[in-house]
Motif scaffolding. Sequence first.
Motif, PDB file in Angstrom:
ATOM      1  N   ARG A  38      68.766 -52.923 -29.586  1.00  0.00           N
ATOM      2  CA  ARG A  38      69.706 -53.206 -28.497  1.00  0.00           C
ATOM      3  C   ARG A  38      68.921 -53.254 -27.181  1.00  0.00           C
ATOM      4  N   VAL A  39      68.078 -54.264 -27.038  1.00  0.00           N
ATOM      5  CA  VAL A  39      67.239 -54.419 -25.853  1.00  0.00           C
ATOM      6  C   VAL A  39      67.982 -55.317 -24.863  1.00  0.00           C
ATOM      7  N   LEU A  40      68.210 -54.812 -23.653  1.00  0.00           N
ATOM      8  CA  LEU A  40      68.975 -55.544 -22.650  1.00  0.00           C
ATOM      9  C   LEU A  40      68.077 -56.329 -21.702  1.00  0.00           C
ATOM     10  N   LEU A  41      66.858 -55.843 -21.444  1.00  0.00           N
ATOM     11  CA  LEU A  41      65.956 -56.495 -20.504  1.00  0.00           C
ATOM     12  C   LEU A  41      64.523 -56.166 -20.876  1.00  0.00           C
ATOM     13  N   VAL A  42      63.630 -57.132 -20.707  1.00  0.00           N
ATOM     14  CA  VAL A  42      62.203 -56.909 -20.886  1.00  0.00           C
ATOM     15  C   VAL A  42      61.488 -57.493 -19.679  1.00  0.00           C
ATOM     16  N   ALA A  43      60.559 -56.722 -19.107  1.00  0.00           N
ATOM     17  CA  ALA A  43      59.781 -57.179 -17.962  1.00  0.00           C
ATOM     18  C   ALA A  43      58.299 -57.054 -18.276  1.00  0.00           C
ATOM     19  N   GLN A  44      57.565 -58.162 -18.104  1.00  0.00           N
ATOM     20  CA  GLN A  44      56.119 -58.178 -18.273  1.00  0.00           C
ATOM     21  C   GLN A  44      55.541 -58.783 -16.999  1.00  0.00           C
ATOM     22  N   SER A  45      54.894 -57.963 -16.200  1.00  0.00           N
ATOM     23  CA  SER A  45      54.378 -58.318 -14.867  1.00  0.00           C
ATOM     24  C   SER A  45      55.485 -58.967 -14.043  1.00  0.00           C
ATOM     25  N   LEU A  55      68.848 -59.088 -26.167  1.00  0.00           N
ATOM     26  CA  LEU A  55      67.805 -60.021 -26.564  1.00  0.00           C
ATOM     27  C   LEU A  55      67.619 -59.903 -28.070  1.00  0.00           C
ATOM     28  N   ASN A  56      67.769 -61.021 -28.780  1.00  0.00           N
ATOM     29  CA  ASN A  56      67.720 -60.987 -30.240  1.00  0.00           C
ATOM     30  C   ASN A  56      66.303 -60.957 -30.790  1.00  0.00           C
ATOM     31  N   ASN A  57      65.330 -61.484 -30.037  1.00  0.00           N
ATOM     32  CA  ASN A  57      63.976 -61.599 -30.570  1.00  0.00           C
ATOM     33  C   ASN A  57      63.057 -60.465 -30.133  1.00  0.00           C
ATOM     34  N   VAL A  58      63.591 -59.416 -29.505  1.00  0.00           N
ATOM     35  CA  VAL A  58      62.771 -58.298 -29.019  1.00  0.00           C
ATOM     36  C   VAL A  58      63.164 -57.023 -29.758  1.00  0.00           C
ATOM     37  N   ILE A  59      62.149 -56.312 -30.239  1.00  0.00           N
ATOM     38  CA  ILE A  59      62.363 -55.035 -30.931  1.00  0.00           C
ATOM     39  C   ILE A  59      61.418 -54.009 -30.327  1.00  0.00           C
ATOM     40  N   ARG A  91      74.863 -26.370 -25.773  1.00  0.00           N
ATOM     41  CA  ARG A  91      73.512 -26.921 -25.759  1.00  0.00           C
ATOM     42  C   ARG A  91      73.528 -28.219 -26.540  1.00  0.00           C
ATOM     43  N   GLN A  92      73.182 -29.311 -25.873  1.00  0.00           N
ATOM     44  CA  GLN A  92      73.206 -30.630 -26.495  1.00  0.00           C
ATOM     45  C   GLN A  92      72.032 -30.787 -27.456  1.00  0.00           C
ATOM     46  N   LYS A  93      72.294 -31.363 -28.633  1.00  0.00           N
ATOM     47  CA  LYS A  93      71.227 -31.673 -29.573  1.00  0.00           C
ATOM     48  C   LYS A  93      70.518 -32.939 -29.107  1.00  0.00           C
ATOM     49  N   LEU A  94      69.191 -32.889 -29.085  1.00  0.00           N
ATOM     50  CA  LEU A  94      68.397 -34.010 -28.613  1.00  0.00           C
ATOM     51  C   LEU A  94      67.339 -34.385 -29.643  1.00  0.00           C
ATOM     52  N   THR A  95      66.843 -35.603 -29.535  1.00  0.00           N
ATOM     53  CA  THR A  95      65.741 -36.076 -30.354  1.00  0.00           C
ATOM     54  C   THR A  95      64.669 -36.613 -29.420  1.00  0.00           C
ATOM     55  N   ARG A  96      63.434 -36.179 -29.617  1.00  0.00           N
ATOM     56  CA  ARG A  96      62.323 -36.675 -28.805  1.00  0.00           C
ATOM     57  C   ARG A  96      61.673 -37.837 -29.546  1.00  0.00           C
ATOM     58  N   ILE A  97      61.615 -38.999 -28.867  1.00  0.00           N
ATOM     59  CA  ILE A  97      61.006 -40.189 -29.464  1.00  0.00           C
ATOM     60  C   ILE A  97      59.800 -40.607 -28.628  1.00  0.00           C
ATOM     61  N   PHE A  98      58.822 -41.209 -29.297  1.00  0.00           N
ATOM     62  CA  PHE A  98      57.633 -41.743 -28.644  1.00  0.00           C
ATOM     63  C   PHE A  98      57.654 -43.250 -28.823  1.00  0.00           C
ATOM     64  N   VAL A  99      57.674 -43.984 -27.729  1.00  0.00           N
ATOM     65  CA  VAL A  99      57.725 -45.442 -27.779  1.00  0.00           C
ATOM     66  C   VAL A  99      56.308 -45.969 -28.033  1.00  0.00           C
ATOM     67  N   GLU A 100      56.124 -46.625 -29.173  1.00  0.00           N
ATOM     68  CA  GLU A 100      54.810 -47.130 -29.529  1.00  0.00           C
ATOM     69  C   GLU A 100      54.534 -48.512 -28.950  1.00  0.00           C
ATOM     70  N   LYS A 101      55.453 -49.447 -29.168  1.00  0.00           N
ATOM     71  CA  LYS A 101      55.225 -50.788 -28.620  1.00  0.00           C
ATOM     72  C   LYS A 101      56.522 -51.560 -28.498  1.00  0.00           C
ATOM     73  N   ILE A 102      56.480 -52.551 -27.628  1.00  0.00           N
ATOM     74  CA  ILE A 102      57.608 -53.460 -27.414  1.00  0.00           C
ATOM     75  C   ILE A 102      57.170 -54.816 -27.944  1.00  0.00           C
ATOM     76  N   LEU A 103      57.888 -55.298 -28.963  1.00  0.00           N
ATOM     77  CA  LEU A 103      57.520 -56.575 -29.601  1.00  0.00           C
ATOM     78  C   LEU A 103      58.430 -57.693 -29.149  1.00  0.00           C
TER      79      LEU A 103
END
Length: 103
Positions: A38-45, A55-59, A91-103
């Motif tokens: 569910r990517v709404l916006l991508v910015a590269q420079s 955006l359907n082609n971005v993961i 106390r809210q349950k949370l998940t910590r995620i690490f973003v590896e890459k934007i394709l």
Amino acid sequence: MVYAVVELGGNQLIIEPGKFYDVNYMHASPGDIINLNRVLLVAQSNNFSIGRPCLNNVIVKARVLRHLKGKKVTIFKVKPKKNSRVKIGHRQKLTRIFVEKIL
């Protein structure tokens, strides 16, 4: 600099590769790789891609690091003249995620 706006758990996050984020609890085991589609916006420079609504082609690939709990929130309710007092903690349950890459 690359960044993206992702809708995750009802919230919108501005994310960058190589950083970690605490999001609402996700049903995934630590070490799993998840795809955020569910990517709404991508910015590269200076190039921006805006979805309508997504955006359907971005993961975005992210790795689940661990599950944790947020800070304690104390709720104290008082009804005047009724001698009614209620103290509740949450106390809210949370998940910590690490973003590896934007394709």
